[in-house]
Design an enzyme around this catalytic site. Structure first.
Site, PDB file in Angstrom:
ATOM      1  NE  ARG A 269      -3.666  -2.371   2.384  1.00 16.36           N
ATOM      2  CZ  ARG A 269      -4.640  -2.618   3.251  1.00 16.36           C
ATOM      3  NH1 ARG A 269      -4.946  -1.721   4.158  1.00 16.36           N
ATOM      4  NH2 ARG A 269      -5.298  -3.769   3.207  1.00 16.36           N
ATOM      5  NE  ARG A 284      -1.050   5.099   9.037  1.00 16.95           N
ATOM      6  CZ  ARG A 284      -2.348   4.810   8.975  1.00 16.95           C
ATOM      7  NH1 ARG A 284      -2.870   4.389   7.841  1.00 16.95           N
ATOM      8  NH2 ARG A 284      -3.122   4.937  10.042  1.00 16.95           N
ATOM      9  CD  GLU A 356      -8.191  -1.340  10.751  1.00 18.30           C
ATOM     10  OE1 GLU A 356      -8.263  -2.122   9.780  1.00 18.30           O
ATOM     11  OE2 GLU A 356      -8.142  -0.099  10.632  1.00 18.30           O
ATOM     12  CB  SER A 359     -11.161  -4.102   8.715  1.00 21.12           C
ATOM     13  OG  SER A 359     -12.288  -3.318   8.420  1.00 21.12           O
ATOM     14  NE  ARG A 397      -1.793  -1.707  11.687  1.00 16.87           N
ATOM     15  CZ  ARG A 397      -2.613  -0.673  11.553  1.00 16.87           C
ATOM     16  NH1 ARG A 397      -3.761  -0.649  12.228  1.00 16.87           N
ATOM     17  NH2 ARG A 397      -2.307   0.339  10.771  1.00 16.87           N
TER      18      ARG A 397
END
Length: 431
Positions: A269, A284, A356, A359, A397
């Site tokens: 990403r 991130r 988070e 999801s 994460r």
């Protein structure tokens, strides 16, 4: 993609629901849509009139020829009608293409149960599990804890630039163990079929799951050497893309549903628009690993499947003993293709917040319509499937959460019992 018939039937209601996502509503050029629809109706009406006139003329021509009379005038008019019909068909095709392109950038409609809100502050907590541990020593974050274990941001930056990480030794081994553990739980306990997918996909595949055309700048994209624009390809930002598209342009038997797929893959990403956010550590990254879950289901079962999928993600956190909370995302914080989303947020001690880590979304028929993924229903008609996706979990994460929640005063890391078989029985990680 939304059902075009729905917009034609009640455009105002659709716009109202879209506006609940984000204000002001910028997803659809309403005036252009109305103009195209008005023109479409006019062209179709004219086309029907022309066909009726052509049918009448054809009868007249047949009657005249049967009587030996001259039908040249009627035949000339038929020729002119044919030219106008061809032009009308071409214009209708152009209108349909423009409408299709317009709808490709319009997000999904929120389910009626989704809480209303403009951004993440409108998200609603559903439940919590576990109690954050209290520490009687000064906490370290995962960057400081991971450095002696082989979490190497400097080498990652040297090789690829910022937001890339190099793992070696115990850190790399822990990362691998987490991914393997997640895959084993999802396949052996939750019934998913393990897959290995390409990491580079074609443009139309990303259009199918909704990353294109709207989010091109969030992707890493490449052109094969010497090829033109038609050869445009992209690195996947999640294996949801490849897993979901396995049913594109298919008509499935109802008995095949549900289809449950999982894969461990890197995700790429560009993080466009995230400058300055989470610049320290693994939170991130431009490249990270994730174990993805995808379900292809009967429309009547999709919300049952969503609850099930959330439970499948929760199971990983519970087995690892990591405190977390489940959040129902509001209208303004949901992803482009989702009708309803639940986020799982894990406790990160050094930050003192939940972050988070998964999801899980029900996209209903939104992706299926773009992919033309259907099944044969009980009436023998082709019907769009519903698609769901969820993280089970984001590996990096989870590594962050394990390091910080299981840290000891001497900087070592106690290995969660569920992971020990994947680390040769090791109970403590030390630098």
């Amino acid at each position: 993609m939304l059902d075009l018939t729905l917009l034609r039937k009640d455009l105002d209601a659709v716009i109202a629901r879209l506006q609940s996502r984000k204000n002001p509503q910028t997803f659809l050029d309403v005036e252009r849509f109305k103009a195209l629809e008005a023109e479409r109706k006019a062209v179709q009406t004219r086309t029907e009139e022309l066909q009726a006139r052509r049918n009448a003329l054809s009868k007249q021509i047949g009657m005249k020829k049967g009587k030996g009379e001259d039908a040249s005038a009627e035949m000339a008019e038929v020729g002119g009608i044919g030219d106008e019909q061809k032009a009308g068909a071409e214009r209708l095709d152009a209108i349909q293409q423009e409408l299709h392109a317009m709808l490709m950038s319009v997000p999904n409609l929120p389910h009626e149960s989704v809480p209303s809100g403009a951004d993440e502050t409108g998200n609603v907590e559903v439940r919590r599990w576990g109690t954050p541990k209290t520490f009687d020593f000064e906490l370290k974050d995962h960057v400081d804890l991971g450095a002696p274990l082989g979490l190497d941001f400097e080498t990652g930056a040297k090789l690829s630039g910022s937001r890339f990480t190099f793992l070696k030794g115990p850190a790399a081994r822990l990362h691998r163990a987490l991914a393997q553990f997640m895959l084993d739980v999802q396949t052996t306990e939750h019934g998913y079929t393990e897959c290995y997918t390409p990491y580079i996909v074609n443009r139309e595949v990303l259009e199918g799951t909704g990353q294109l055309p709207k989010f091109k700048e969030d992707m890493f994209w490449v052109l094969r050497g010497g090829d033109d624009e038609a050869a445009e390809q992209y690195l996947i930002s999640t294996s949801e893309i490849s897993l979901t598209n396995t049913v594109r342009e298919q008509v499935l038997d109802a008995a095949q549903l549900p289809i449950k797929l999982t894969a461990h893959s890197p995700c790429f990403r560009s993080e466009a628009g995230s400058a300055g956010r989470d610049t320290r550590g693994l939170i991130r990254q431009h490249q990270f690993d994730k174990v993805e879950m995808v379900q292809i289901v009967h429309p009547e079962k999709s919300y049952e499947a969503l609850d099930e999928m959330v439970g499948h993600a929760e199971a990983i956190l519970q087995k690892l003993g990591l405190p977390y909370r489940v959040m129902s995302l509001c209208t303004g914080d949901m992803g482009f293709g989702a009708s309803k989303t639940f986020d799982l947020e894990v406790w990160v001690p050094a930050q003192g917040v939940y972050r988070e880590i998964s999801s899980c979304s029900n996209c209903e028929a939104f992706q299926a319509r773009r992919m033309q993924a259907r099944f044969k229903n009980a009436q023998g008609k082709n019907e769009l499937v519903h698609t769901l996706n969820g993280s089970g979990l984001a590996v990096g994460r989870t590594l962050v959460a394990v390091l910080e929640n299981y840290q000891n005063a001497d900087g070592s890391i106690t290995v969660p019992e569920a992971l020990r078989p994947y680390l040769g029985g090791l109970a403590v990680l030390k630098g």
